[in-house]
Design a protein around this motif. Sequence first.
Motif, PDB file in Angstrom:
ATOM      1  N   GLN A   1       0.856  -1.179   0.000  1.00  0.00           N
ATOM      2  CA  GLN A   1       0.000   0.000   0.000  1.00  0.00           C
ATOM      3  C   GLN A   1       0.892   1.228   0.000  1.00  0.00           C
ATOM      4  O   GLN A   1       1.833   1.311   0.782  1.00  0.00           O
ATOM      5  CB  GLN A   1      -0.903   0.034   1.231  1.00  0.00           C
TER       6      GLN A   1
ATOM      7  N   ARG B   1       0.607   5.487  -0.110  1.00  0.00           N
ATOM      8  CA  ARG B   1      -0.248   6.672  -0.052  1.00  0.00           C
ATOM      9  C   ARG B   1       0.002   7.518  -1.286  1.00  0.00           C
ATOM     10  O   ARG B   1       1.145   7.811  -1.656  1.00  0.00           O
ATOM     11  CB  ARG B   1       0.066   7.484   1.195  1.00  0.00           C
TER      12      ARG B   1
ATOM     13  N   VAL C   1      -0.605  11.087  -2.997  1.00  0.00           N
ATOM     14  CA  VAL C   1      -0.954  12.459  -2.688  1.00  0.00           C
ATOM     15  C   VAL C   1      -1.696  13.043  -3.883  1.00  0.00           C
ATOM     16  O   VAL C   1      -1.216  12.951  -5.020  1.00  0.00           O
ATOM     17  CB  VAL C   1       0.300  13.279  -2.362  1.00  0.00           C
ATOM     18  N   LYS C   2      -2.849  13.622  -3.641  1.00  0.00           N
ATOM     19  CA  LYS C   2      -3.641  14.193  -4.724  1.00  0.00           C
ATOM     20  C   LYS C   2      -2.842  15.284  -5.440  1.00  0.00           C
ATOM     21  O   LYS C   2      -2.216  16.113  -4.823  1.00  0.00           O
ATOM     22  CB  LYS C   2      -4.937  14.763  -4.152  1.00  0.00           C
TER      23      LYS C   2
END
Length: 69
Positions: free
Chosen positions: A62, A64, A66-67
Amino acid sequence: MRTGCAWSALPASFGVSTATAHRWFNEWVEADVFARLPPDDAGSAGSAGAIDSSRASVDGMQVRVVKGT
């Protein structure tokens, strides 16, 4: 991370243009080709108890996202 099929990411070794691959995919979806494929052998064999899963492993990751990147 992207959603869907990145047709532009098909390697040249695939042998057809991205437009051709996309057109064939759409034609196969309309012709219901994928629904007529035989069931996944590993899935069928696993549910029938024909696969020894005592030495199987699962790998997952997994990250993350970031937009905006």
